[in-house]
Design a protein around this motif. Sequence first.
Motif, PDB file in Angstrom:
ATOM      1  N   ILE A 135     -63.715   6.721   8.894  1.00  8.25           N
ATOM      2  CA  ILE A 135     -64.685   7.804   8.227  1.00  8.25           C
ATOM      3  C   ILE A 135     -63.990   8.925   8.613  1.00  8.25           C
ATOM      4  CG2 ILE A 135     -66.804   6.328   8.478  1.00  8.25           C
ATOM      5  CD1 ILE A 135     -67.638   8.067  11.053  1.00  8.25           C
TER       6      ILE A 135
ATOM      7  N   SER B  93     -72.286  13.099   6.091  1.00  6.91           N
ATOM      8  CA  SER B  93     -71.402  12.559   7.049  1.00  6.91           C
ATOM      9  C   SER B  93     -72.144  11.878   7.944  1.00  6.91           C
ATOM     10  CB  SER B  93     -70.276  13.743   7.611  1.00  6.91           C
ATOM     11  OG  SER B  93     -69.692  14.153   6.238  1.00  6.91           O
ATOM     12  N   GLU B  94     -73.108  12.686   8.486  1.00 12.02           N
ATOM     13  CA  GLU B  94     -73.943  11.855   9.551  1.00 12.02           C
ATOM     14  C   GLU B  94     -74.251  10.795   9.191  1.00 12.02           C
ATOM     15  OE1 GLU B  94     -74.792  11.748  13.127  1.00 12.02           O
ATOM     16  OE2 GLU B  94     -74.802  13.708  12.885  1.00 12.02           O
TER      17      GLU B  94
ATOM     18  N   SER C 105     -67.121  14.026   9.949  1.00  6.70           N
ATOM     19  CA  SER C 105     -66.279  12.861   9.150  1.00  6.70           C
ATOM     20  C   SER C 105     -66.165  13.633   7.500  1.00  6.70           C
ATOM     21  CB  SER C 105     -67.068  11.816   9.265  1.00  6.70           C
ATOM     22  OG  SER C 105     -67.313  11.510  10.650  1.00  6.70           O
ATOM     23  N   PHE C 106     -65.432  12.498   6.859  1.00  9.14           N
ATOM     24  CA  PHE C 106     -65.220  12.737   5.329  1.00  9.14           C
ATOM     25  C   PHE C 106     -64.698  14.289   4.833  1.00  9.14           C
ATOM     26  CE2 PHE C 106     -68.628   9.396   6.205  1.00  9.14           C
ATOM     27  CZ  PHE C 106     -67.513   8.457   5.829  1.00  9.14           C
ATOM     28  N   TYR C 107     -63.974  14.909   5.591  1.00  3.51           N
ATOM     29  CA  TYR C 107     -63.547  16.398   5.396  1.00  3.51           C
ATOM     30  C   TYR C 107     -62.900  16.413   4.062  1.00  3.51           C
ATOM     31  CZ  TYR C 107     -59.309  14.688   8.002  1.00  3.51           C
ATOM     32  OH  TYR C 107     -58.195  13.776   8.325  1.00  3.51           O
TER      33      TYR C 107
ATOM     34  N   ASN D 263     -63.071  10.906  11.301  1.00  2.65           N
ATOM     35  CA  ASN D 263     -64.090  11.616  12.185  1.00  2.65           C
ATOM     36  C   ASN D 263     -63.319  12.332  13.177  1.00  2.65           C
ATOM     37  OD1 ASN D 263     -65.907  12.882  13.814  1.00  2.65           O
ATOM     38  ND2 ASN D 263     -66.946  10.956  14.693  1.00  2.65           N
TER      39      ASN D 263
ATOM     40  N   GLY E 180     -71.606   7.811   8.127  1.00  7.00           N
ATOM     41  CA  GLY E 180     -71.145   7.200   9.574  1.00  7.00           C
ATOM     42  C   GLY E 180     -72.011   6.730  10.348  1.00  7.00           C
TER      43      GLY E 180
ATOM     44  N   ASN F  27     -71.827  12.355  13.576  1.00  8.60           N
ATOM     45  CA  ASN F  27     -70.664  12.079  12.661  1.00  8.60           C
ATOM     46  C   ASN F  27     -70.433  12.926  11.836  1.00  8.60           C
ATOM     47  OD1 ASN F  27     -70.109   9.167  13.904  1.00  8.60           O
ATOM     48  ND2 ASN F  27     -72.318   8.794  12.942  1.00  8.60           N
TER      49      ASN F  27
ATOM     50  N   LYS G  20     -73.330  18.806   3.445  1.00  9.75           N
ATOM     51  CA  LYS G  20     -72.414  17.671   3.593  1.00  9.75           C
ATOM     52  C   LYS G  20     -72.406  17.176   4.812  1.00  9.75           C
ATOM     53  CE  LYS G  20     -69.108  19.146  -0.131  1.00  9.75           C
ATOM     54  NZ  LYS G  20     -70.004  20.154  -0.902  1.00  9.75           N
TER      55      LYS G  20
ATOM     56  N   HIS H 250     -64.661  15.901   1.564  1.00 10.46           N
ATOM     57  CA  HIS H 250     -65.548  16.611   0.537  1.00 10.46           C
ATOM     58  C   HIS H 250     -65.734  17.964   0.637  1.00 10.46           C
ATOM     59  CE1 HIS H 250     -69.045  15.841   3.820  1.00 10.46           C
ATOM     60  NE2 HIS H 250     -68.263  16.402   4.286  1.00 10.46           N
TER      61      HIS H 250
ATOM     62  N   TYR I   1     -67.185   8.693  -2.493  1.00 12.24           N
ATOM     63  CA  TYR I   1     -67.280   8.228  -1.344  1.00 12.24           C
ATOM     64  C   TYR I   1     -66.999   6.856  -1.038  1.00 12.24           C
ATOM     65  CZ  TYR I   1     -69.594  12.501   0.531  1.00 12.24           C
ATOM     66  OH  TYR I   1     -69.918  13.946   0.679  1.00 12.24           O
TER      67      TYR I   1
END
Length: 259
Positions: A133, A52-53, A160-162, A135, A56, A157, A48, A164, A237
């Motif tokens: 995103i 995100s990396e 980010s998108f916590y 972050n 982002g 990054n 995950k 998920h 997403y």
Amino acid sequence: MNKLDIRTVDVTQYVCPLREGGSLPAIVKADDGFLYVLKFRGAGQGKKALISEFIGGEIARVIDLKVPELVFMNLDDSFSKTEPDEEIQDLLKFSVGLNLGLHFLSEAITYDPLVSTVDAMTASKVVLLDSIISNIDRTAKNTNLLHWNNELWIIDNGASFYFHHDWKNWENHLSRTFPLVKDHVLLNKATCLTEASVEIKKLLNLDKITEIVASIPEDWLLSESDTFSPNEMREAYIKFIDTRFSKIDLLVKEAEDAK
């Protein structure tokens, strides 16, 4: 769906760990002769964090921020067998397969909010990127920014998108903004937020978002603990980013108020 042209390389040499990173990334050499910072699928947040990396970083690139080239990196099982450090050995063992690499910026220095300079437009774009995103990890304690060749570069990054990490409740995040922008390391220098939002609207759109999400390796979306299929995750997403992007004027106001 169209996909980005992301290169895939093979790791040929483990050079050294980067101990300052919580997930123990490493400098490695690839079969193209270049050095990369390798982010491991076997690290704490697993695949995950790589997703995100990747998302982002590629969104940052679309909105004209500086990001090292991102590549997919194949790691085979030979490295863990010759590694004497047990912690690194385990990390290498659990990371066999496809990982994520960032082109290594030799002699880059970590952004220091007390010393480093950054122009207002760049600072504003980074603040809005991180609001889009979600972050939570670009703070004075951990800037995740580098200065290289007199320019600001975006790295890391992964926080980010916590949403998920809890797919059953991910839709609850669609109605939210990003109050944690108050802790952003560049907030005080982001004095062109409205102008930056106009630029971002010109550069980012649903097609670009879809293209980035379509480029996530299928393998990174497979997990025994998740009930969503890879396609459902991709749709989530896309919907999350597009919803956030559609609220960019609200995000601008939130960041202005946070100042």
